[in-house]
Design a protein around this motif. Structure first.
Motif, PDB file in Angstrom:
ATOM      1  N   ARG A  22       0.832  -1.204   0.000  1.00  0.00           N
ATOM      2  CA  ARG A  22       0.000   0.000   0.000  1.00  0.00           C
ATOM      3  C   ARG A  22       0.870   1.258   0.000  1.00  0.00           C
ATOM      4  O   ARG A  22       0.600   2.223  -0.740  1.00  0.00           O
ATOM      5  N   ASN A  23       1.913   1.266   0.818  1.00  0.00           N
ATOM      6  CA  ASN A  23       2.809   2.420   0.882  1.00  0.00           C
ATOM      7  C   ASN A  23       3.492   2.674  -0.456  1.00  0.00           C
ATOM      8  O   ASN A  23       3.612   3.819  -0.898  1.00  0.00           O
ATOM      9  N   VAL A  24       3.944   1.601  -1.090  1.00  0.00           N
ATOM     10  CA  VAL A  24       4.596   1.750  -2.389  1.00  0.00           C
ATOM     11  C   VAL A  24       3.586   2.234  -3.430  1.00  0.00           C
ATOM     12  O   VAL A  24       3.876   3.140  -4.229  1.00  0.00           O
ATOM     13  N   GLY A  25       2.396   1.652  -3.421  1.00  0.00           N
ATOM     14  CA  GLY A  25       1.362   2.081  -4.352  1.00  0.00           C
ATOM     15  C   GLY A  25       1.004   3.545  -4.184  1.00  0.00           C
ATOM     16  O   GLY A  25       0.834   4.277  -5.163  1.00  0.00           O
ATOM     17  N   ASN A  26       0.907   3.996  -2.935  1.00  0.00           N
ATOM     18  CA  ASN A  26       0.581   5.395  -2.667  1.00  0.00           C
ATOM     19  C   ASN A  26       1.691   6.329  -3.140  1.00  0.00           C
ATOM     20  O   ASN A  26       1.422   7.407  -3.692  1.00  0.00           O
ATOM     21  N   ALA A  27       2.940   5.922  -2.907  1.00  0.00           N
ATOM     22  CA  ALA A  27       4.069   6.752  -3.344  1.00  0.00           C
ATOM     23  C   ALA A  27       4.096   6.860  -4.865  1.00  0.00           C
ATOM     24  O   ALA A  27       4.327   7.945  -5.426  1.00  0.00           O
ATOM     25  N   ILE A  28       3.869   5.746  -5.530  1.00  0.00           N
ATOM     26  CA  ILE A  28       3.849   5.746  -6.995  1.00  0.00           C
ATOM     27  C   ILE A  28       2.756   6.673  -7.511  1.00  0.00           C
ATOM     28  O   ILE A  28       2.959   7.443  -8.458  1.00  0.00           O
ATOM     29  N   THR A  29       1.579   6.619  -6.886  1.00  0.00           N
ATOM     30  CA  THR A  29       0.462   7.470  -7.298  1.00  0.00           C
ATOM     31  C   THR A  29       0.727   8.939  -6.991  1.00  0.00           C
ATOM     32  O   THR A  29       0.529   9.813  -7.842  1.00  0.00           O
ATOM     33  N   ASP A  30       1.178   9.216  -5.764  1.00  0.00           N
ATOM     34  CA  ASP A  30       1.378  10.599  -5.331  1.00  0.00           C
ATOM     35  C   ASP A  30       2.390  11.340  -6.202  1.00  0.00           C
ATOM     36  O   ASP A  30       2.239  12.547  -6.456  1.00  0.00           O
ATOM     37  N   TYR A  31       3.423  10.645  -6.642  1.00  0.00           N
ATOM     38  CA  TYR A  31       4.487  11.302  -7.403  1.00  0.00           C
ATOM     39  C   TYR A  31       4.522  10.865  -8.873  1.00  0.00           C
ATOM     40  O   TYR A  31       5.485  11.177  -9.575  1.00  0.00           O
TER      41      TYR A  31
END
Length: 297
Positions: A22-31
């Motif tokens: 989830r953290n990796v997915g969020n980082a990929i989406t956010d940036y």
């Protein structure tokens, strides 16, 4: 270990893996790290972080709403005793495309850097140049590195303490010549979670013989400081990281970042509401003719 304990451990690991994904997915989406059609070059050092990054990227690749490729690349820097077979064997078990790139940066670093001095600076520059060039050769559109939140906060303090610069390690970076884009998918992940994940996954970790032997590195001191902070005040590392996402240039002191010289006084508009703005003057030696309604400031 009984069945209940095993089930509990499995449940805890599943929660950990889900949180990391989830953290990796969020980082990929956010940036906007990975886009449709990207070829992601996952840089594999043989450490826990790069193994975890590759594992999570491959997991997300299967369920992502976009199509992207992942190519594993290891730069063999010719460190003495480096087990050259481990990474190719591991990549073969995953059935993924990979390259092992040979570049004897070890000899260059040992020749240029005096014994006992920090090798990381020169080593990273040489490694970066090789990887940037190779990314172009294979048509990679993104270069993925395994730096996590702790790395980014440590780098912030390293630059502050030893470089007098308020500079960190961004989640996404375009090279100075614009020819490469670096992403850090583990931006929102804590190192302690990655350590647990690597242990459970039993990755074939390869230690770094070049920098791992330098226990007096400045980064180690910063890491120890952050570890102590974490013990005394859980969540402080996360708070420091969030400050990197919430910058107020006018509240710092960089004249190039904010125009402090041209801040004209302007009382022509409506005054903002000030907290506790009403005050009464009880004594003054200034002639009343020089001020207006001082009793109702």
């Amino acid at each position: 270990m009984n069945h209940t304990d095993t089930r509990k451990e499995t449940l805890e690991f599943n929660k950990l893996a889900k949180r990391l994904r989830r953290n990796v997915g969020n980082a990929i989406t956010d940036y906007n790290m990975i886009e449709e059609g990207d070829v992601v070059m996952a840089c594999m050092s043989g450490g826990k972080d790069s193994f975890a990054m590759l594992d999570i990227l491959l997991s997300l690749q299967k369920v992502a709403p976009i199509h992207f490729e992942v190519i594993a690349v290891n730069l063999d820097q010719k460190q003495p005793g480096f087990p050259e077979h481990i990474l190719p064997d591991y990549f073969e078990t995953l059935n993924i495309p990979y390259y092992i790139v040979d570049k004897d940066t070890y000899s260059v670093v040992k020749e240029k850097v005096p014994e006992g001095k920090t090798t990381c600076g020169l080593c990273s520059r040489l490694r970066r140049g090789t990887l940037y060039s190779f990314a172009e050769k294979i048509g990679a559109t993104k270069i993925a590195l395994g730096h996590h939140m702790d790395d980014m906060v440590e780098t912030l303090f390293l630059n502050m303490f030893h470089g007098a610069r308020l500079k960190g390690m961004p989640p996404k970076l375009r090279s100075d010549d614009g020819r490469n884009v670096v992403i850090r998918p583990l931006t929102y992940c804590r190192e302690k979670d990655l350590i647990r994940f690597a242990e459970e996954k039993n990755f074939p970790i390869i230690p770094c013989n070049l920098c791992g032997s330098q226990e007096n590195l400045q980064r180690q001191a910063i890491k120890a400081m952050l570890t102590e902070w974490d013990k005394k005040d859980a969540g402080r590392v996360e708070s420091v990281f969030k400050s990197l996402q919430n910058v107020s240039p006018s509240q710092l002191a960089d004249k190039n970042l904010f125009d402090f010289e041209s801040l004209p006084l302007d009382r022509s508009g409506e005054r903002a509401e000030y907290a506790f703005s009403e005050a009464t003057v009880s004594s003054t030696n200034i002639d009343k003719a020089l001020y207006i309604d001082v009793a109702n400031i």
